[in-house]
Scaffold this motif. Structure first.
Motif, PDB file in Angstrom:
ATOM      1  N   THR A 267      81.422 152.657  42.216  1.00  0.00           N
ATOM      2  CA  THR A 267      80.487 153.287  41.284  1.00  0.00           C
ATOM      3  C   THR A 267      80.662 152.798  39.847  1.00  0.00           C
ATOM      4  O   THR A 267      79.729 152.896  39.050  1.00  0.00           O
ATOM      5  N   ASP A 268      81.838 152.279  39.518  1.00  0.00           N
ATOM      6  CA  ASP A 268      82.048 151.741  38.162  1.00  0.00           C
ATOM      7  C   ASP A 268      81.270 150.459  37.936  1.00  0.00           C
ATOM      8  O   ASP A 268      81.086 150.025  36.798  1.00  0.00           O
ATOM      9  N   HIS A 269      80.806 149.844  39.010  1.00  0.00           N
ATOM     10  CA  HIS A 269      80.052 148.590  38.911  1.00  0.00           C
ATOM     11  C   HIS A 269      78.553 148.811  39.065  1.00  0.00           C
ATOM     12  O   HIS A 269      77.783 147.850  39.037  1.00  0.00           O
ATOM     13  N   LEU A 270      78.151 150.065  39.227  1.00  0.00           N
ATOM     14  CA  LEU A 270      76.757 150.386  39.483  1.00  0.00           C
ATOM     15  C   LEU A 270      76.043 150.734  38.182  1.00  0.00           C
ATOM     16  O   LEU A 270      76.550 151.517  37.378  1.00  0.00           O
ATOM     17  N   HIS A 271      74.845 150.152  37.972  1.00  0.00           N
ATOM     18  CA  HIS A 271      74.092 150.353  36.736  1.00  0.00           C
ATOM     19  C   HIS A 271      72.622 150.628  37.061  1.00  0.00           C
ATOM     20  O   HIS A 271      72.109 150.172  38.086  1.00  0.00           O
ATOM     21  N   SER A 272      71.953 151.355  36.169  1.00  0.00           N
ATOM     22  CA  SER A 272      70.558 151.693  36.407  1.00  0.00           C
ATOM     23  C   SER A 272      69.849 151.989  35.090  1.00  0.00           C
ATOM     24  O   SER A 272      70.488 152.240  34.064  1.00  0.00           O
ATOM     25  N   SER A 273      68.520 151.951  35.130  1.00  0.00           N
ATOM     26  CA  SER A 273      67.713 152.314  33.968  1.00  0.00           C
ATOM     27  C   SER A 273      66.333 152.740  34.442  1.00  0.00           C
ATOM     28  O   SER A 273      65.905 152.395  35.545  1.00  0.00           O
ATOM     29  N   LEU A 274      65.628 153.499  33.595  1.00  0.00           N
ATOM     30  CA  LEU A 274      64.281 153.969  33.895  1.00  0.00           C
ATOM     31  C   LEU A 274      63.428 153.850  32.640  1.00  0.00           C
ATOM     32  O   LEU A 274      63.880 154.211  31.544  1.00  0.00           O
ATOM     33  N   GLN A 275      62.224 153.330  32.780  1.00  0.00           N
ATOM     34  CA  GLN A 275      61.294 153.197  31.659  1.00  0.00           C
ATOM     35  C   GLN A 275      59.918 153.743  32.025  1.00  0.00           C
ATOM     36  O   GLN A 275      59.501 153.668  33.182  1.00  0.00           O
ATOM     37  N   PHE A 276      59.243 154.280  31.009  1.00  0.00           N
ATOM     38  CA  PHE A 276      57.836 154.669  31.118  1.00  0.00           C
ATOM     39  C   PHE A 276      57.049 153.841  30.113  1.00  0.00           C
ATOM     40  O   PHE A 276      57.477 153.687  28.962  1.00  0.00           O
ATOM     41  N   ARG A 277      55.880 153.329  30.535  1.00  0.00           N
ATOM     42  CA  ARG A 277      55.088 152.437  29.691  1.00  0.00           C
ATOM     43  C   ARG A 277      53.599 152.739  29.860  1.00  0.00           C
ATOM     44  O   ARG A 277      53.197 153.333  30.865  1.00  0.00           O
ATOM     45  N   ASN A 278      52.806 152.265  28.917  1.00  0.00           N
ATOM     46  CA  ASN A 278      51.354 152.413  29.055  1.00  0.00           C
ATOM     47  C   ASN A 278      50.738 151.259  29.834  1.00  0.00           C
ATOM     48  O   ASN A 278      49.566 151.313  30.205  1.00  0.00           O
ATOM     49  N   ASN A 279      51.536 150.211  30.115  1.00  0.00           N
ATOM     50  CA  ASN A 279      51.094 149.095  30.955  1.00  0.00           C
ATOM     51  C   ASN A 279      52.306 148.273  31.352  1.00  0.00           C
ATOM     52  O   ASN A 279      53.439 148.585  30.954  1.00  0.00           O
ATOM     53  N   HIS A 280      52.077 147.249  32.128  1.00  0.00           N
ATOM     54  CA  HIS A 280      53.154 146.331  32.526  1.00  0.00           C
ATOM     55  C   HIS A 280      52.738 144.925  32.133  1.00  0.00           C
ATOM     56  O   HIS A 280      51.769 144.374  32.677  1.00  0.00           O
ATOM     57  N   LEU A 281      53.437 144.347  31.155  1.00  0.00           N
ATOM     58  CA  LEU A 281      53.140 143.004  30.665  1.00  0.00           C
ATOM     59  C   LEU A 281      54.170 142.024  31.210  1.00  0.00           C
ATOM     60  O   LEU A 281      55.354 142.338  31.294  1.00  0.00           O
ATOM     61  N   TRP A 282      53.708 140.811  31.541  1.00  0.00           N
ATOM     62  CA  TRP A 282      54.612 139.800  32.093  1.00  0.00           C
ATOM     63  C   TRP A 282      54.045 138.411  31.878  1.00  0.00           C
ATOM     64  O   TRP A 282      52.974 138.085  32.382  1.00  0.00           O
ATOM     65  N   ARG A 283      54.722 137.619  31.078  1.00  0.00           N
ATOM     66  CA  ARG A 283      54.406 136.206  30.888  1.00  0.00           C
ATOM     67  C   ARG A 283      52.935 135.963  30.553  1.00  0.00           C
ATOM     68  O   ARG A 283      52.261 135.147  31.179  1.00  0.00           O
ATOM     69  N   GLY A 284      52.454 136.692  29.578  1.00  0.00           N
ATOM     70  CA  GLY A 284      51.107 136.467  29.076  1.00  0.00           C
ATOM     71  C   GLY A 284      50.014 137.240  29.764  1.00  0.00           C
ATOM     72  O   GLY A 284      48.843 137.095  29.396  1.00  0.00           O
ATOM     73  N   SER A 285      50.346 138.068  30.736  1.00  0.00           N
ATOM     74  CA  SER A 285      49.309 138.810  31.455  1.00  0.00           C
ATOM     75  C   SER A 285      49.653 140.290  31.531  1.00  0.00           C
ATOM     76  O   SER A 285      50.810 140.687  31.396  1.00  0.00           O
ATOM     77  N   GLU A 286      48.614 141.093  31.757  1.00  0.00           N
ATOM     78  CA  GLU A 286      48.781 142.526  31.951  1.00  0.00           C
ATOM     79  C   GLU A 286      48.694 142.795  33.456  1.00  0.00           C
ATOM     80  O   GLU A 286      47.627 142.770  34.053  1.00  0.00           O
ATOM     81  N   VAL A 287      49.845 143.054  34.060  1.00  0.00           N
ATOM     82  CA  VAL A 287      49.919 143.225  35.508  1.00  0.00           C
ATOM     83  C   VAL A 287      49.325 144.556  35.943  1.00  0.00           C
ATOM     84  O   VAL A 287      48.665 144.642  36.980  1.00  0.00           O
TER      85      VAL A 287
END
Length: 266
Positions: free
Chosen positions: A43-63
């Motif tokens: 468990t000391d090696h386990l990591h996590s995160s959570l995000q909320f967004r109004n959209n999902h952007l990736w490499r010049g596009s809105e996914v």
């Protein structure tokens, strides 16, 4: 060798090479895991995160648009790591589940992502998760590399290539090996603010005659110009990162803006 057999042979070779790459990275992770587990619990090696967004952007596009949530869960042992990344929105029109492995040595990192976007409105095979036929699959494998010059010159150069999957030419006979290269620089970085800029260029390494598009844009060119702002809000002993991300795509003549919050990370 006829065209059909040659096509299947090439597909098999591509899958084998990519599978060997995944096997090597996975083996490295487990080898490091054995050494690390001797000293620390899992468990000391386990990591996590959570995000909320109004959209999902990736490499010049809105996914995706709407209220988007993305989560990340990974385990890290020394220089190697691997885990899962997932995203969706509250309307159910966007669904994505990815796995990845990677390693980092000093200022260099490399990752292999198995990306599967199974959104209901997808125009490709989004119903067979375990279909790995290169001319039928709905997934793609994204090989990512990053190099930061130094602490004094924190310019990060990135080279990313789609090495397998639904990045095919119009006749579905070959992979285009679409590539996205970028340069990112942090202008401000302190306890309250992080402000950085990024410029990205996309192209295909293997476009067939008469084709100009790639996985990220309808033609080669600068398809991302971004400014990224992160403000760490202090609420008692709690830190809430809030993000603001304007992004422009000169190739498609479009612009987007993202607002995000990260409720937790560990």
């Amino acid at each position: 060798m006829n065209t059909t057999l040659n096509h299947r042979f090439n597909c098999g070779v591509s899958i084998t090479k990519a599978a060997l790459l995944i096997l090597m990275l996975t083996t490295s992770i487990f080898a490091n895991a054995q050494d690390s587990l001797k000293n620390k619990p899992f468990t000391d090696h386990l990591h996590s995160s959570l995000q909320f967004r109004n959209n999902h952007l990736w490499r010049g596009s809105e996914v995706a648009t709407g209220l988007v949530y993305t989560g990340n869960l990974y385990v890290q042992y020394g220089n190697v790591y691997g885990g899962f990344w997932a995203g969706g929105n509250t309307t159910g029109s966007y669904k994505e589940f990815n796995t990845y492995v990677g390693f980092k040595v000093k200022n260099f990192s490399a990752e292999l992502w198995d990306i599967y976007n199974y959104s209901p409105g997808a125009g490709y095979n989004n119903r067979e998760f375990f279909n790995y036929n290169s001319y039928e699959t709905g997934r793609f494998w994204d090989l990512r590399t990053n190099y930061t010059i130094s602490n004094k010159i924190p310019l990060t150069l990135s080279w990313n290539t789609v090495i397998f999957g639904r990045d095919r030419n119009l006749s579905n006979t070959e992979n285009r090996y679409s590539t996205f290269v970028s340069a990112e620089y942090p202008f401000v970085k302190n306890d309250k603010w992080e402000i950085s800029g990024r410029v990205g260029y996309s192209f295909a390494l293997n476009n067939t005659k008469g084709e100009t598009g790639n996985f990220f844009a309808p033609k080669a060119g600068v398809n991302e110009v971004s400014l990224m702002f992160t403000r760490n809000l202090k609420i008692a002993n709690y830190t809430l990162p809030v993000g603001f991300w304007p992004m422009w795509n000169p190739v498609t003549n479009k612009a987007y803006f993202q607002f995000s919050i990260q409720p937790f990370s560990f």
